[in-house]
Motif scaffolding. Sequence first.
Motif, PDB file in Angstrom:
ATOM      1  N   THR A  85       0.808  -1.219   0.000  1.00 43.03           N
ATOM      2  CA  THR A  85       0.000   0.000   0.000  1.00 43.03           C
ATOM      3  C   THR A  85       0.840   1.267   0.000  1.00 43.03           C
ATOM      4  N   ALA A  86       1.746   1.388   0.962  1.00 44.07           N
ATOM      5  CA  ALA A  86       2.523   2.617   1.094  1.00 44.07           C
ATOM      6  C   ALA A  86       3.364   2.888  -0.151  1.00 44.07           C
ATOM      7  N   ARG A  87       3.904   1.846  -0.734  1.00 46.15           N
ATOM      8  CA  ARG A  87       4.772   2.045  -1.910  1.00 46.15           C
ATOM      9  C   ARG A  87       3.943   2.385  -3.147  1.00 46.15           C
ATOM     10  N   VAL A  88       2.726   1.829  -3.229  1.00 49.08           N
ATOM     11  CA  VAL A  88       1.859   2.198  -4.357  1.00 49.08           C
ATOM     12  C   VAL A  88       1.449   3.660  -4.241  1.00 49.08           C
ATOM     13  N   VAL A  89       1.097   4.100  -3.016  1.00 48.84           N
ATOM     14  CA  VAL A  89       0.737   5.504  -2.812  1.00 48.84           C
ATOM     15  C   VAL A  89       1.909   6.410  -3.182  1.00 48.84           C
ATOM     16  N   HIS A  90       3.126   5.960  -2.873  1.00 52.03           N
ATOM     17  CA  HIS A  90       4.307   6.781  -3.159  1.00 52.03           C
ATOM     18  C   HIS A  90       4.519   6.992  -4.653  1.00 52.03           C
ATOM     19  N   LEU A  91       3.868   6.184  -5.489  1.00 53.16           N
ATOM     20  CA  LEU A  91       3.984   6.386  -6.937  1.00 53.16           C
ATOM     21  C   LEU A  91       3.425   7.744  -7.376  1.00 53.16           C
ATOM     22  N   LEU A  92       2.609   8.367  -6.526  1.00 48.34           N
ATOM     23  CA  LEU A  92       2.102   9.703  -6.870  1.00 48.34           C
ATOM     24  C   LEU A  92       3.227  10.726  -6.953  1.00 48.34           C
ATOM     25  N   ASN A  93       4.392  10.391  -6.392  1.00 48.24           N
ATOM     26  CA  ASN A  93       5.548  11.292  -6.462  1.00 48.24           C
ATOM     27  C   ASN A  93       6.483  10.947  -7.613  1.00 48.24           C
ATOM     28  N   ASP A  94       6.106   9.955  -8.421  1.00 43.53           N
ATOM     29  CA  ASP A  94       6.997   9.521  -9.499  1.00 43.53           C
ATOM     30  C   ASP A  94       7.240  10.663 -10.485  1.00 43.53           C
ATOM     31  N   GLN A  95       8.426  10.656 -11.073  1.00 47.12           N
ATOM     32  CA  GLN A  95       8.777  11.713 -12.023  1.00 47.12           C
ATOM     33  C   GLN A  95       8.029  11.570 -13.343  1.00 47.12           C
ATOM     34  N   HIS A  96       7.656  10.342 -13.693  1.00 43.72           N
ATOM     35  CA  HIS A  96       7.010  10.090 -14.988  1.00 43.72           C
ATOM     36  C   HIS A  96       5.501  10.313 -14.857  1.00 43.72           C
ATOM     37  N   MET A  97       4.973  11.234 -15.632  1.00 46.11           N
ATOM     38  CA  MET A  97       3.557  11.598 -15.504  1.00 46.11           C
ATOM     39  C   MET A  97       2.632  10.452 -15.902  1.00 46.11           C
ATOM     40  N   GLY A  98       3.087   9.610 -16.822  1.00 47.71           N
ATOM     41  CA  GLY A  98       2.271   8.463 -17.219  1.00 47.71           C
ATOM     42  C   GLY A  98       2.092   7.488 -16.069  1.00 47.71           C
ATOM     43  N   VAL A  99       3.175   7.265 -15.301  1.00 44.70           N
ATOM     44  CA  VAL A  99       3.091   6.392 -14.136  1.00 44.70           C
ATOM     45  C   VAL A  99       2.134   6.976 -13.105  1.00 44.70           C
ATOM     46  N   VAL A 100       2.224   8.296 -12.885  1.00 50.84           N
ATOM     47  CA  VAL A 100       1.352   8.951 -11.908  1.00 50.84           C
ATOM     48  C   VAL A 100      -0.114   8.816 -12.342  1.00 50.84           C
ATOM     49  N   THR A 101      -0.380   9.017 -13.614  1.00 56.39           N
ATOM     50  CA  THR A 101      -1.762   8.922 -14.115  1.00 56.39           C
ATOM     51  C   THR A 101      -2.333   7.532 -13.899  1.00 56.39           C
ATOM     52  N   ALA A 102      -1.547   6.522 -14.234  1.00 56.70           N
ATOM     53  CA  ALA A 102      -2.013   5.144 -14.035  1.00 56.70           C
ATOM     54  C   ALA A 102      -2.177   4.839 -12.543  1.00 56.70           C
ATOM     55  N   ALA A 103      -1.243   5.338 -11.717  1.00 55.67           N
ATOM     56  CA  ALA A 103      -1.304   5.072 -10.278  1.00 55.67           C
ATOM     57  C   ALA A 103      -2.538   5.723  -9.649  1.00 55.67           C
ATOM     58  N   PRO A 150      -4.394  17.602 -18.373  1.00 55.96           N
ATOM     59  CA  PRO A 150      -5.804  17.686 -17.955  1.00 55.96           C
ATOM     60  C   PRO A 150      -6.358  16.381 -17.406  1.00 55.96           C
ATOM     61  N   TRP A 151      -5.959  15.241 -18.013  1.00 58.62           N
ATOM     62  CA  TRP A 151      -6.497  13.959 -17.552  1.00 58.62           C
ATOM     63  C   TRP A 151      -6.015  13.649 -16.133  1.00 58.62           C
ATOM     64  N   LEU A 152      -4.743  13.910 -15.882  1.00 55.19           N
ATOM     65  CA  LEU A 152      -4.217  13.665 -14.539  1.00 55.19           C
ATOM     66  C   LEU A 152      -4.875  14.598 -13.524  1.00 55.19           C
ATOM     67  N   SER A 153      -5.086  15.852 -13.895  1.00 54.02           N
ATOM     68  CA  SER A 153      -5.732  16.801 -12.976  1.00 54.02           C
ATOM     69  C   SER A 153      -7.127  16.321 -12.591  1.00 54.02           C
ATOM     70  N   VAL A 154      -7.889  15.871 -13.563  1.00 52.15           N
ATOM     71  CA  VAL A 154      -9.248  15.392 -13.291  1.00 52.15           C
ATOM     72  C   VAL A 154      -9.212  14.166 -12.391  1.00 52.15           C
ATOM     73  N   LYS A 155      -8.279  13.262 -12.669  1.00 55.42           N
ATOM     74  CA  LYS A 155      -8.180  12.045 -11.847  1.00 55.42           C
ATOM     75  C   LYS A 155      -7.797  12.393 -10.402  1.00 55.42           C
ATOM     76  N   LEU A 156      -6.890  13.344 -10.213  1.00 49.96           N
ATOM     77  CA  LEU A 156      -6.494  13.746  -8.860  1.00 49.96           C
ATOM     78  C   LEU A 156      -7.676  14.377  -8.117  1.00 49.96           C
ATOM     79  N   LEU A 157      -8.442  15.204  -8.803  1.00 48.54           N
ATOM     80  CA  LEU A 157      -9.601  15.831  -8.166  1.00 48.54           C
ATOM     81  C   LEU A 157     -10.651  14.788  -7.788  1.00 48.54           C
ATOM     82  N   ARG A 158     -10.816  13.772  -8.627  1.00 46.90           N
ATOM     83  CA  ARG A 158     -11.760  12.700  -8.292  1.00 46.90           C
ATOM     84  C   ARG A 158     -11.256  11.874  -7.110  1.00 46.90           C
ATOM     85  N   LEU A 159      -9.947  11.652  -7.053  1.00 48.11           N
ATOM     86  CA  LEU A 159      -9.383  10.919  -5.917  1.00 48.11           C
ATOM     87  C   LEU A 159      -9.651  11.668  -4.612  1.00 48.11           C
TER      88      LEU A 159
END
Length: 978
Positions: free
Chosen positions: A189-207, A255-264
């Motif tokens: 859990t903790a390591r998956v949550v930490h993916l939100l800090n990943d440098q690659h925006m594609g990884v962050v979007t999927a996470a 924009p897609w990542l922003s919407v996903k973060l707001l929904r989270l």
Amino acid sequence: MPAVSKGDGMRGLAVFISDIRNCKSKEAEIKRINKELANIRSKFKGDKALDGYSKKKYVCKLLFIFLLGHDIDFGHMEAVNLLSSNKYTEKQIGYLFISVLVNSNSELIRLINNAIKNDLASRNPTFMCLALHCIANVGSREMGEAFAADIPRILVAGDSMDSVKQSAALCLLRLYKASPDLVPMGEWTARVVHLLNDQHMGVVTAAVSLITCLCKKNPDDFKTCISLAVSRLSRIVSSASTDLQDYTYYFVPAPWLSVKLLRLLQCYPPPEDAAVKGRLVECLETVLNKAQEPPKSKKVQHSNAKNAILFETISLIIHYDSEPNLLVRACNQLGQFLQHRETNLRYLALESMCTLASSEFSHEAVKTHIDTVINALKTERDVSVRQRAADLLYAMCDRSNAKQIVSEMLRYLETADYAIREEIVLKVAILAEKYAVDYSWYVDTILNLIRIAGDYVSEEVWYRVLQIVTNRDDVQGYAAKTVFEALQAPACHENMVKVGGYILGEFGNLIAGDPRSSPPVQFSLLHSKFHLCSVATRALLLSTYIKFINLFPETKATIQGVLRAGSQLRNADVELQQRAVEYLTLSSVASTDVLATVLEEMPPFPERESSILAKLKRKKGPGAASALDDGRRDASSNDINGGVEPTPSTVSTPSPSADLLGLRAAPPPAAPQAPVGAGNLLVDVSSDGPVAQPGLGPTPEEAFLSELEPPAPESPMALLADPAPAADPGPEDIGSPIPEADELLNKFVCKNNGVLFENQLLQIGVKSEFRQNLGRMYLFYGNKTSVQFQSFTPTVVHPGDLQTQLAVQTKRVAAQVDGGAQVQQVLNIECLRDFLTPPLLSVRFRYGGAAQSLTLKLPVTINKFFQPTEMAAQDFFQRWKQLSLPQQEAQKIFKATHPMDAEVTKAKLLGFGSALLDNVDPNPENFVGAGIIQTKALQVGCLLRLEPNAQAQMYRLTLRTSKEPVSRHLCELLAQQF
């Protein structure tokens, strides 16, 4: 992914596709396909081993044939063999064939799983991605069981490539949706949550997509994602379009990542950390500010991306419902969209404003757009937009604009689409009842409703008007006169005849003194409609006729002639024939006294939940329309007629107040009484007990107190009551309240109705009413998911000595709550003596096999038992001096946390329970109140004074009561509201 070189082009496949396209008929196509299938089958069965290229070409042809709609029953083994190839194109075609054609029951699954495991272990990112895509595309339980433990490891591994992490997150999301129980996230859990800090925006979007899904089932495990999501959102919102070039879409950064973060973020309540909350508010303000900037591109893609973020931001602001400034700004922004040329934006704006209208902070801002919404209702070409406009008018309606909104909705009803007419009829009926300034306007509105849209006026609507007229002596004469005039129209709807028949049968004597509405005229008018009506309406009119014989003896001969007619005595309908025979015999045999007793005026109807509101809830469906009011208008909505005191003649008649708050359920009105066996005039009349005789009814206070008594054993309500109070579990059995329990409790100090708690699984709403030392609370538990809750057990717990201070009697609720359904629990409350801590509400249930539990503080505070007390200035200061001991006074000076609005302050003080005393304090800016806290053991007098200082944005609150703990507690409770 490696590019496909020209050498990899399959000429044979291109020729085959060209041949298929050139076929002139279906028969020619089938002939060509059969020829190719025979060729491929011979190649696969031939002695000569095929090389990788040939296998790939033939498997591609089989895949193309399958996509044309033909069955393929061979070639699967060759596709599996391609998985072991080291060439990307051959492996890709193998995985593609398996994803499309191989089902989970195939005998080849074990071979396929072995090939996938080899690719996942190869550390070749291209092959790993192909394997992950195949797992996600197949998504079967067998695949989940085989790889659910490996994929999280790949996802969080430090040496995994970004493309592999991205594919692993989406693959895990697919498996979780298919089989949630197979994905063990505890250690990851903790390591998956930490993916939100990943440098690659594609990884962050999927996470973000993965975490949003996972946190809905286990919100506490992923709570640490809030700060990381806010941090990432802040970086995106504050960045320029050039900072994230690879992820900028038409000048809008990610924009897609922003919407996903707001929904989270909408999966959780507002952040508890002040710094995180401040940063999030800053982000939301930035998005609202950017919406005001001129567009950087005229292309529709730019506006779509920008508006997607804006609407999701507004959804988050509405979800939090704690920032008045943001709510008002969001409302103003949506108001600009109401006249936008894009239909979709107008629709979304109306839909969002419906939700904003329910917030106490933004309701007034929404009302400023009433003219625009009314214009949309009249001029919009799209029916769905018109329906949203009608919904918004209904949501923004209050006592100040009710007449305007009701008249506009009635005007629109004449040309409204047939699909939404019934819903508008229900809304008009509810608004007319809830905000009626006087009952004559209510009667006029409902009769207009029947005249304009009679076919869509359901039984619940005209039943309700009969209930209210029967229960209100002051409107009966006006209702009889109005309905008599309405019946004189040449074309009269049958529902109007029903209402007219009932009201004239009960109260026609009130207008009989006018020659224009004399008894013979009334009878002739009703009987002229008789032959045009259905059987049910004729039955009602026959009951009205026998009532006329009792009210107007001079009509007896005429009515007996009608009853004696062959068309009645020998009527083919048994109900009509029986009524005619029995009524004729009754009028001939019974004495005047007996007749008067049998046909006496209907007694008042018991007060329950408005059946109109219940019908609207059913029509809107679970989750579409809440069964709860938010309580923003509690202070002014406690009586249907705007707080007019009943006259002495109506004291014995319970006023139909608070029905639209859904606190009671009203049965359909009974018909004029008839002899046994004559059948009912109206459809089914039911009540929980004997109905009081006219003139002998209880006072409103007595009626309220009697309602809180346990039901009699023979009452249907007894089936809902526990035979004995359940054992009260100790606080150690239920765990401590959730962190935000105090904040949720504070929202209900000055209001009685609203949503107490809400997460992604469950919504708990509250409606309550209190009088003297008694109260009744309705808890509504809503299942927001599509999965049934099992072992659903809500329990009320008394911490400490509360059991000796507060008695709470609960009713059982169903142990299963279906997806999208709502169950109700009734609590009867008695304040025995003053108390400082509220009871706890523990809710336990099982969702998807996992145990869920939460503990809240029940919104029952000592001020709920306030009895407002009016006092003259002299009496107030005399009592103020009497309570001058230091321990009797509590005072607090504090900074204002909300805008200092005099009207809002007045509403909160009224909601707190005290009476506001005018012209008492020398400073007109100050507020002075008085009240008595009613407990079973004693009464505690209370005086308060609130001194606002607008310049310093400060308040000074002083409370004096006869008991020291009560003074301090009330001061703390009230200070938190400003």
